[in-house]
Design an enzyme around this catalytic site. Structure first.
Site, PDB file in Angstrom:
ATOM      1  N   TYR A  38      10.915  -3.948 -12.888  1.00 44.02           N
ATOM      2  CA  TYR A  38       9.852  -4.965 -12.899  1.00 44.02           C
ATOM      3  C   TYR A  38       8.809  -4.620 -13.965  1.00 44.02           C
ATOM      4  O   TYR A  38       8.408  -5.459 -14.773  1.00 44.02           O
ATOM      5  CB  TYR A  38       9.197  -5.065 -11.517  1.00 44.02           C
ATOM      6  CG  TYR A  38       8.074  -6.076 -11.472  1.00 44.02           C
ATOM      7  CD1 TYR A  38       8.333  -7.413 -11.181  1.00 44.02           C
ATOM      8  CD2 TYR A  38       6.758  -5.699 -11.769  1.00 44.02           C
ATOM      9  CE1 TYR A  38       7.310  -8.356 -11.173  1.00 44.02           C
ATOM     10  CE2 TYR A  38       5.728  -6.630 -11.772  1.00 44.02           C
ATOM     11  CZ  TYR A  38       6.008  -7.961 -11.472  1.00 44.02           C
ATOM     12  OH  TYR A  38       5.002  -8.884 -11.478  1.00 44.02           O
ATOM     13  N   SER A  84      -5.990  -5.692  -9.407  1.00 47.39           N
ATOM     14  CA  SER A  84      -4.899  -4.722  -9.403  1.00 47.39           C
ATOM     15  C   SER A  84      -5.219  -3.625 -10.410  1.00 47.39           C
ATOM     16  O   SER A  84      -6.332  -3.580 -10.932  1.00 47.39           O
ATOM     17  CB  SER A  84      -3.603  -5.427  -9.754  1.00 47.39           C
ATOM     18  OG  SER A  84      -2.550  -4.517  -9.587  1.00 47.39           O
ATOM     19  N   ARG A 138      -3.328  -9.319   0.350  1.00 46.63           N
ATOM     20  CA  ARG A 138      -3.835  -9.601  -0.982  1.00 46.63           C
ATOM     21  C   ARG A 138      -3.516 -11.029  -1.437  1.00 46.63           C
ATOM     22  O   ARG A 138      -4.327 -11.689  -2.053  1.00 46.63           O
ATOM     23  CB  ARG A 138      -3.227  -8.612  -1.974  1.00 46.63           C
ATOM     24  CG  ARG A 138      -3.716  -8.814  -3.380  1.00 46.63           C
ATOM     25  CD  ARG A 138      -2.590  -8.742  -4.404  1.00 46.63           C
ATOM     26  NE  ARG A 138      -1.856  -7.527  -4.252  1.00 46.63           N
ATOM     27  CZ  ARG A 138      -2.116  -6.433  -4.940  1.00 46.63           C
ATOM     28  NH1 ARG A 138      -3.108  -6.414  -5.782  1.00 46.63           N
ATOM     29  NH2 ARG A 138      -1.378  -5.370  -4.777  1.00 46.63           N
ATOM     30  N   GLU A 177      -5.121   0.298   1.702  1.00 43.13           N
ATOM     31  CA  GLU A 177      -3.668   0.133   1.699  1.00 43.13           C
ATOM     32  C   GLU A 177      -3.109   0.340   3.094  1.00 43.13           C
ATOM     33  O   GLU A 177      -3.369   1.368   3.735  1.00 43.13           O
ATOM     34  CB  GLU A 177      -3.081   1.173   0.733  1.00 43.13           C
ATOM     35  CG  GLU A 177      -1.708   0.862   0.233  1.00 43.13           C
ATOM     36  CD  GLU A 177      -1.711  -0.060  -0.999  1.00 43.13           C
ATOM     37  OE1 GLU A 177      -2.780  -0.623  -1.346  1.00 43.13           O
ATOM     38  OE2 GLU A 177      -0.635  -0.207  -1.598  1.00 43.13           O
ATOM     39  N   TYR A 229      -9.875   2.528   0.314  1.00 42.22           N
ATOM     40  CA  TYR A 229     -10.183   3.068  -1.014  1.00 42.22           C
ATOM     41  C   TYR A 229     -11.192   2.248  -1.799  1.00 42.22           C
ATOM     42  O   TYR A 229     -11.472   2.548  -2.953  1.00 42.22           O
ATOM     43  CB  TYR A 229      -8.921   3.282  -1.852  1.00 42.22           C
ATOM     44  CG  TYR A 229      -8.004   2.089  -1.977  1.00 42.22           C
ATOM     45  CD1 TYR A 229      -8.432   0.899  -2.545  1.00 42.22           C
ATOM     46  CD2 TYR A 229      -6.689   2.170  -1.530  1.00 42.22           C
ATOM     47  CE1 TYR A 229      -7.582  -0.180  -2.666  1.00 42.22           C
ATOM     48  CE2 TYR A 229      -5.821   1.093  -1.644  1.00 42.22           C
ATOM     49  CZ  TYR A 229      -6.282  -0.088  -2.216  1.00 42.22           C
ATOM     50  OH  TYR A 229      -5.444  -1.150  -2.318  1.00 42.22           O
ATOM     51  N   LYS A 292     -10.059   6.963 -11.392  1.00 41.97           N
ATOM     52  CA  LYS A 292     -11.161   5.998 -11.394  1.00 41.97           C
ATOM     53  C   LYS A 292     -12.407   6.686 -11.941  1.00 41.97           C
ATOM     54  O   LYS A 292     -12.690   7.831 -11.565  1.00 41.97           O
ATOM     55  CB  LYS A 292     -11.468   5.519  -9.960  1.00 41.97           C
ATOM     56  CG  LYS A 292     -10.326   4.781  -9.299  1.00 41.97           C
ATOM     57  CD  LYS A 292     -10.637   4.440  -7.840  1.00 41.97           C
ATOM     58  CE  LYS A 292      -9.436   3.747  -7.196  1.00 41.97           C
ATOM     59  NZ  LYS A 292      -9.591   3.558  -5.746  1.00 41.97           N
ATOM     60  N   CYS A 411      44.111  12.359   7.123  1.00 43.49           N
ATOM     61  CA  CYS A 411      45.296  12.739   7.901  1.00 43.49           C
ATOM     62  C   CYS A 411      46.286  11.602   8.095  1.00 43.49           C
ATOM     63  O   CYS A 411      47.378  11.816   8.613  1.00 43.49           O
ATOM     64  CB  CYS A 411      44.886  13.321   9.247  1.00 43.49           C
ATOM     65  SG  CYS A 411      44.286  12.076  10.403  1.00 43.49           S
TER      66      CYS A 411
END
Ligand code: IVH
Length: 671
Positions: A38, A84, A138, A177, A229, A292, A411
């Site tokens: 992606y 994002s 989201r 999350e 977060y 960050k 077998c």
């Protein structure tokens, strides 16, 4: 057509493809390409858009996040959009990121906070006057799905903010999350499998699928977790840096991750390395790190571009999912006779190891994942260790699908599939080399033929040297020939021979148990022995006859029939009998034994026998060992330090026996 037209066409096509993948990933929770694939497509689109140099529409996958919410849940607009993160794939991109920040802020050594990147799904939690009012996924970043009821089942998420000294903010959006721990994921897939439902490909899909349930009770059972977060609306005033914000969120009652700080590229990269190494031992899956800029004033100075802030970047771990081609499907026989399909693939590197084989566990999984010779498949390392095929891509409907074997590939005995079970099995239990060691060690074990001295080490060696090729060989083998084996003194050999001789006349129940017929444990073996009285009579029995015996259902009956119908097994039994094995008729066996049919409780510790072994042997005699004393208990056998159960037995006037009596009862020659 000029170059720009072709470029535009390629861009349009790529946007369509990416939108479909967004929909499959975000709305259906069922991606058909790997994350790495992606990302590759997204970057390709980005490059083409740059090359074209025209304004990019806001609904291009390079500008929008996620996919439109499904119609099943009510939609909720977020107070502030959920952004994002831009991705980096190599150290140079981290260097460029740090450079941009330095230039943009004018700070030579700004502080960065480093957080593990959790592999789950983002949610927005709205608190009004400290109370959780709305929780939404989201969605497309602006509007998400209302999953409030389901979110309330997650223990890490407080329903009310813990505000001790201060008034709670009027409105506060908390972002974080939702994820599923590795343990919960394994347990969920175990349950899915037991219920005949498809397994989830990874914890992220499992978390997404579990959160987007119409029945919150289902979500509650899935054991989801949450890490906070960030904040949205109403969050400005809470703190002046990300590190201080996380501390605040923690005080409010949220779970937050362990973080660290760095202020240069080396520091950032070092932490990436450390987390990549720690990754495998972490209780939940992470797929990278997030850097960050810590200071909010500086963050503000950097601002944001379309879908992501300029003050943060995600540095993903190298792709754990890759695509390769299946060369062929082979069938492997396990220790217990289960035959599993294994895909042999074009060797490919996944997460640092070369993978060329992956098991598909069973035929259902093989079919569900559409794996066949020639298929292109996504391979990932689940939990970073076992390679796993996620699914096939570019499926060719016309390609020939693999069919399960009719005979055991090792077998040659016929295979069978128990109704209601997905596994197919080899019926050549007693002679199939793939199952031999396991069978032998069960056959000689204590509750079975009890051949002391024939331990697992010796069995392994004898099998590996080709000296034991089936169970009957145990009685045909010349033990004298072990003379020059290291560690095999004369005494040991003599003891072994004696143990073999002593096993000739074990009770029929023990012999049946020793054969290791599927579903025939000690209790069933005892029931069969007392009902039929001889091996011969049992071997002649039809399935109809067998189901009339207590404890024997259709599944057990089928297993017994197919075991004795298999020529290899009949041959081994004939040789055992010819060698002198004579399972003794149950004259004093179940039914006649004084404890047969009695409910017995063992309590305290015993000197010469383990409680579990005693319980098994009692069961073989037809007794019913149980765990707790009640008025239905017939007998309590008390060892040393027996406590409350013994007291209760006395109180209820139940008969009590001691260890010596127990041993006497268990002696095969009793009475
Ligand atoms: S911060 C504006 N921090 O990764 C910043 N995101 O690929 C928004 N994620 O949308 C996100 N761990 O779903 C942030 N420690 C973390 C994260 C994290 C996982 C997810 C989140 C985000 C996605 C971006």
């Amino acid at each position: 057509m000029n170059n720009d037209d072709t470029l535009k066409q390629r861009i349009d096509a790529l946007r369509l493809v990416l939108k479909e993948h967004n929909y499959r990933y975000y709305t259906l929770d069922a991606p058909v390409i790997s994350d790495a694939e992606y990302d590759r497509l997204l970057r390709q689109l980005e490059a083409l858009e740059t090359e074209l140099g025209e304004p990019v529409p806001s609904d291009s996958p390079t500008r929008s996040v996620g996919s439109a919410p499904s119609q099943t849940f009510a939609t909720r607009e977020h107070g502030e959009p959920l952004l994002s993160l831009a991705n980096a794939f190599d150290p140079e991109e981290i260097e460029a990121f740090v450079r941009r920040i330095r230039e943009g802020t004018g700070e030579a050594k700004p502080d960065f906070i480093i957080e593990p990147k959790i592999d789950g799904l983002a949610v927005n939690l709205r608190y009004e006057s400290g109370h959780l009012t709305i929780a939404a996924t989201r969605g497309d970043g602006k509007v998400g799905e209302d999953v409030t009821d389901n979110i309330r089942t997650i223990a890490d998420i407080p329903w009310h903010l813990n505000c001790v000294d201060t008034a709670p903010p009027e409105v506060l959006e908390v972002r974080g999350e939702v994820y599923m721990s590795k343990a919960a994921f394994t347990e969920l897939n175990r349950r899915q499998d037991a219920e005949g439902l498809p397994a989830f490909a990874n914890p992220r899909n499992a978390a997404a699928g579990s959160l987007r349930q119409l029945d919150a009770k289902v979500t509650a059972r899935r054991g989801l977790n949450f890490f906070a977060y960030g904040v949205g609306l109403g969050g400005r005033e809470l703190a002046s840096s990300q590190s201080a914000l996380l501390a605040r969120l923690h005080d409010f009652g949220f779970a937050v991750q362990e973080t660290s700080m760095a202020s240069d590229v080396d520091g950032l990269l070092a932490r990436y390395q450390t987390l990549q190494e720690k990754r495998i031992d972490m209780p939940y899956e992470i797929d990278g790190v997030v850097y960050k800029l810590d200071n909010f004033a500086l963050q503000h100075r950097m601002g944001a571009v379309a879908r992501s802030p300029r003050w943060a970047i995600a540095y993903k771990f190298p792709a754990e999912e890759v695509i390769t081609t299946v060369k062929q499907i082979i069938w492997q026989v396990g220790r217990t006779g289960v035959i599993t399909p294994v895909a042999e693939m074009q060797p490919v590197a996944v997460g640092g190891v070369i993978v060329s084989r992956a098991t598909l566990h069973n035929i259902d999984e093989l079919q569900r994942k559409q794996v066949y010779a020639g298929a292109r498949v996504i391979v990932r390392r689940a939990g970073d260790v076992i390679p796993e095929i996620v699914r096939a891509v570019d499926i060719d409907e016309k390609a020939q699908r693999p069919s399960p074997p009719q005979n055991c590939p090792v077998c040659g005995a016929s295979v069978f599939r128990v109704e209601g079970e997905v596994a197919i099995r080899c019926s050549g239990g007693l002679s199939c080399p793939a199952q031999l060691k396991e069978r032998l060690s069960h056959f000689v074990s204590r509750g079975a033929m009890d051949i002391e001295g024939m331990g697992d080490k010796l069995i392994t060696k004898l099998v590996d040297e080709g000296l034991l090729t089936d169970i009957a060989d145990l009685y045909e083998f010349d033990y004298e020939s072990l003379h020059d084996w290291p560690g095999m003194g004369e005494k040991k050999i003599a003891n072994l021979q004696k143990a073999i001789e002593q096993s000739y006349q074990r009770p029929l129940a023990r012999f049946l148990h020793a054969l290791g017929i599927r579903h025939v444990g000690t209790a069933t073996a005892a029931g069969l022995a007392s009902h039929f009285g001889s091996l011969d009579a049992l071997m002649q029995a039809s399935a109809e006859e067998l189901v009339n015996i207590p404890d024997v259902g259709p599944e057990v009956a089928a297993s017994i029939c197919s075991f004795f119908a298999e020529p290899h097994n009949r041959d081994v039994i004939a040789r055992l009998l010819a060698a002198g094995v004579q399972p003794s008729a149950p004259s004093s066996g179940p039914g006649n034994h004084p404890l047969a049919g009695k409910t017995v409780v063992l309590t305290g510790s015993f000197k010469s026998i383990q409680r579990r072994t005693a319980q098994e042997q009692l069961r073989a005699l037809g007794a019913r060992p149980t765990g707790s004393v009640s008025k239905n208990t017939d007998l309590v056998i008390a060892g040393e330090k027996a406590g409350s159960k013994l007291a209760k037995a006395r109180e209820l006037g139940i008969e009590v026996a001691n260890e010596q009596q127990l041993l006497a009862w268990l002696n095969p020659d009793y009475p």
